[in-house]
Design a protein around this motif. Structure first.
Motif, PDB file in Angstrom:
ATOM      1  N   LYS A 106     -12.789  -9.027  -9.037  1.00  0.00           N
ATOM      2  CA  LYS A 106     -13.482 -10.243  -9.487  1.00  0.00           C
ATOM      3  C   LYS A 106     -13.467 -11.334  -8.410  1.00  0.00           C
ATOM      4  CE  LYS A 106     -14.967  -9.903 -13.823  1.00  0.00           C
ATOM      5  NZ  LYS A 106     -16.335 -10.294 -14.259  1.00  0.00           N
ATOM      6  N   TRP A 107     -12.475 -11.319  -7.538  1.00  0.00           N
ATOM      7  CA  TRP A 107     -12.397 -12.306  -6.454  1.00  0.00           C
ATOM      8  C   TRP A 107     -13.449 -12.058  -5.373  1.00  0.00           C
ATOM      9  CZ3 TRP A 107      -6.351 -11.931  -5.927  1.00  0.00           C
ATOM     10  CH2 TRP A 107      -5.750 -12.773  -6.878  1.00  0.00           C
ATOM     11  N   SER A 108     -14.009 -10.854  -5.357  1.00  0.00           N
ATOM     12  CA  SER A 108     -14.915 -10.460  -4.274  1.00  0.00           C
ATOM     13  C   SER A 108     -16.386 -10.659  -4.636  1.00  0.00           C
ATOM     14  CB  SER A 108     -14.680  -8.986  -3.926  1.00  0.00           C
ATOM     15  OG  SER A 108     -15.608  -8.535  -2.980  1.00  0.00           O
TER      16      SER A 108
ATOM     17  N   LEU B   1      -6.930  -4.202  -2.191  1.00  0.00           N
ATOM     18  CA  LEU B   1      -7.299  -3.100  -3.085  1.00  0.00           C
ATOM     19  C   LEU B   1      -6.714  -1.776  -2.596  1.00  0.00           C
ATOM     20  CD1 LEU B   1     -11.059  -3.830  -3.909  1.00  0.00           C
ATOM     21  CD2 LEU B   1      -9.172  -3.715  -5.543  1.00  0.00           C
ATOM     22  N   ALA B   2      -6.659  -1.608  -1.278  1.00  0.00           N
ATOM     23  CA  ALA B   2      -6.119  -0.373  -0.702  1.00  0.00           C
ATOM     24  C   ALA B   2      -4.611  -0.268  -0.866  1.00  0.00           C
ATOM     25  CB  ALA B   2      -6.479  -0.291   0.779  1.00  0.00           C
ATOM     26  N   ILE B   3      -3.948  -1.415  -1.017  1.00  0.00           N
ATOM     27  CA  ILE B   3      -2.479  -1.409  -1.096  1.00  0.00           C
ATOM     28  C   ILE B   3      -1.971  -1.448  -2.537  1.00  0.00           C
ATOM     29  CG2 ILE B   3      -0.372  -2.677  -0.517  1.00  0.00           C
ATOM     30  CD1 ILE B   3      -1.827  -3.702   1.983  1.00  0.00           C
ATOM     31  N   ILE B   4      -2.351  -2.490  -3.287  1.00  0.00           N
ATOM     32  CA  ILE B   4      -1.715  -2.724  -4.592  1.00  0.00           C
ATOM     33  C   ILE B   4      -2.173  -1.742  -5.671  1.00  0.00           C
ATOM     34  CG2 ILE B   4      -1.275  -4.412  -6.416  1.00  0.00           C
ATOM     35  CD1 ILE B   4      -1.495  -6.603  -4.301  1.00  0.00           C
ATOM     36  N   PRO B   5      -3.446  -1.788  -6.135  1.00  0.00           N
ATOM     37  CA  PRO B   5      -3.818  -0.860  -7.208  1.00  0.00           C
ATOM     38  C   PRO B   5      -3.858   0.608  -6.785  1.00  0.00           C
ATOM     39  CG  PRO B   5      -5.731  -2.097  -6.475  1.00  0.00           C
ATOM     40  CD  PRO B   5      -4.554  -2.694  -5.794  1.00  0.00           C
TER      41      PRO B   5
ATOM     42  N   ALA C   9       0.703  -2.335 -11.040  1.00  0.00           N
ATOM     43  CA  ALA C   9      -0.174  -2.285  -9.864  1.00  0.00           C
ATOM     44  C   ALA C   9      -1.639  -2.190 -10.261  1.00  0.00           C
ATOM     45  CB  ALA C   9       0.217  -1.098  -8.978  1.00  0.00           C
ATOM     46  N   ILE C  10      -1.947  -1.338 -11.235  1.00  0.00           N
ATOM     47  CA  ILE C  10      -3.346  -1.129 -11.626  1.00  0.00           C
ATOM     48  C   ILE C  10      -3.914  -2.330 -12.366  1.00  0.00           C
ATOM     49  CG2 ILE C  10      -3.045  -0.090 -13.917  1.00  0.00           C
ATOM     50  CD1 ILE C  10      -5.315   1.286 -11.132  1.00  0.00           C
ATOM     51  N   SER C  11      -3.049  -3.140 -12.986  1.00  0.00           N
ATOM     52  CA  SER C  11      -3.508  -4.322 -13.727  1.00  0.00           C
ATOM     53  C   SER C  11      -4.134  -5.362 -12.802  1.00  0.00           C
ATOM     54  CB  SER C  11      -2.349  -4.953 -14.506  1.00  0.00           C
ATOM     55  OG  SER C  11      -1.895  -4.099 -15.522  1.00  0.00           O
ATOM     56  N   PHE C  12      -3.751  -5.338 -11.524  1.00  0.00           N
ATOM     57  CA  PHE C  12      -4.306  -6.302 -10.561  1.00  0.00           C
ATOM     58  C   PHE C  12      -5.671  -5.874 -10.019  1.00  0.00           C
ATOM     59  CE2 PHE C  12       0.037  -7.848 -10.463  1.00  0.00           C
ATOM     60  CZ  PHE C  12      -0.132  -9.214 -10.264  1.00  0.00           C
ATOM     61  N   SER C  13      -6.058  -4.628 -10.257  1.00  0.00           N
ATOM     62  CA  SER C  13      -7.291  -4.100  -9.682  1.00  0.00           C
ATOM     63  C   SER C  13      -8.519  -4.909 -10.096  1.00  0.00           C
ATOM     64  CB  SER C  13      -7.477  -2.634 -10.091  1.00  0.00           C
ATOM     65  OG  SER C  13      -8.613  -2.086  -9.469  1.00  0.00           O
ATOM     66  N   ALA C  14      -8.682  -5.124 -11.401  1.00  0.00           N
ATOM     67  CA  ALA C  14      -9.857  -5.849 -11.898  1.00  0.00           C
ATOM     68  C   ALA C  14      -9.888  -7.284 -11.383  1.00  0.00           C
ATOM     69  CB  ALA C  14      -9.870  -5.830 -13.424  1.00  0.00           C
TER      70      ALA C  14
END
Length: 302
Positions: free
Chosen positions: A31-33, A222-226, A22-27
């Motif tokens: 970057k998409w934003s 961001l509020a859900i996954i990481p 889950a935390i690996s998707f945070s960065a």
């Protein structure tokens, strides 16, 4: 006792794996934003607190039992969590995912130093040597960023400062979460972090609205996954200390860098790969030494 220990190890293994993924998707999501780092952080915390409301409504009585000191801990923890997100999201705007997340891998070492300063926890010379190896690796990453831009170096510094902030958050949580429910802890900390970020954005005159549908989708992601990783880690703090939780951070640089190469097309220089390997190797052996120390203490006490 052996049976209970084995059961505990098995019970925390899967949550840690889920947390790392889950935390690996945070960065990548950050970057998409194109939104400011403080806005990303603010809406992440606000939406995360709102999403937790169904779990909190059944525990309303716990709020009445909380003492002033516990509220202070929650407030401080929320402040440092919000600060961590602002600094780290800011670093991702300036440097690569690989550089930022590898520096985040220094978290277990900073956590131990924080434990020494706050609780006078001791360590061994071999652990200090592995710390030095990891620090050299981090410097190599920064050296590799010299070829990119001055902004990348600033991004590396922000990433390291975010490590200090998140360790403060975990060290405070290590004490607080053992006195209150981890659900209450997570909800309150996310809420306080969101409140501090609202105040910060107001002082900076950052617009709260006017963002595209894509950006609002990113805020929600961001509020859900990481953020799931933070909820899991807060639950695990009931059973283990902050340094043990920090061990899971080792998986983030690997997962995030792979995702960045595949999804963002980022490139990693040779010196940064070597520096990243040295950081991971140093932190890995550091944690192994810490684990051996715990085992030996257990045997002596037994």
């Amino acid at each position: 006792m052996e049976i209970n220990t084995t059961a505990t190890k098995k019970s925390i293994a899967m949550p840690l794996v889920i947390s790392i993924i889950a935390i690996s998707f945070s960065a990548i999501i950050v970057k998409w934003s194109n939104a400011p780092a403080a806005i990303l952080s603010m809406y992440r915390m606000i939406f995360a607190a709102i999403l937790m409301l169904p779990f909190i409504l059944t525990r309303k009585k716990e709020f009445l039992l909380m003492k002033r000191r516990e509220w202070l801990f929650l407030c401080l923890s929320g402040f440092f969590l919000g600060l961590h997100f602002v600094l780290w999201f800011g670093s991702l705007k300036l440097t690569t995912v690989a550089s930022s997340t590898i520096i985040i891998a220094l978290q277990p070492i900073v956590s131990l130093l924080g434990g020494f300063l706050l609780y006078r926890e001791r360590t061994t010379m071999s652990a200090v040597l592995t710390m030095c190896a990891a620090i050299v690796g981090a410097l190599m990453i920064g050296w590799g960023d010299l070829g990119h831009s001055q902004e990348a170096i600033i991004g590396d510094v922000l990433s390291f400062l975010s490590v200090i902030a998140v360790v403060c958050y975990l060290l405070i949580g290590q004490q607080a979460v053992r006195k209150i429910s981890h659900w209450i802890y997570s909800f309150c900390v996310f809420g306080f972090a969101g409140l501090f970020l609202i105040i910060y954005n107001m002082l900076q005159h950052t617009p709260f609205t006017g963002y595209s549908g894509k950006e609002w989708g990113i805020f929600l992601l961001l509020a859900i996954i990481p953020t799931m990783s933070h909820v899991i880690n807060n639950w695990l703090l009931t059973y283990v200390n902050a340094t043990t939780i920090s061990m899971s951070i080792l998986g983030e640089p690997v997962g995030a860098t792979i995702l960045a190469v595949l999804l963002l097309g980022e490139k990693v220089t040779l010196i940064q790969m070597l520096g990243g390997f040295l950081v991971l190797l140093g932190v890995f052996f550091f944690l192994m030494k810490q684990r051996q120390g715990v085992v030996m203490k257990t045997k002596k006490s037994g």
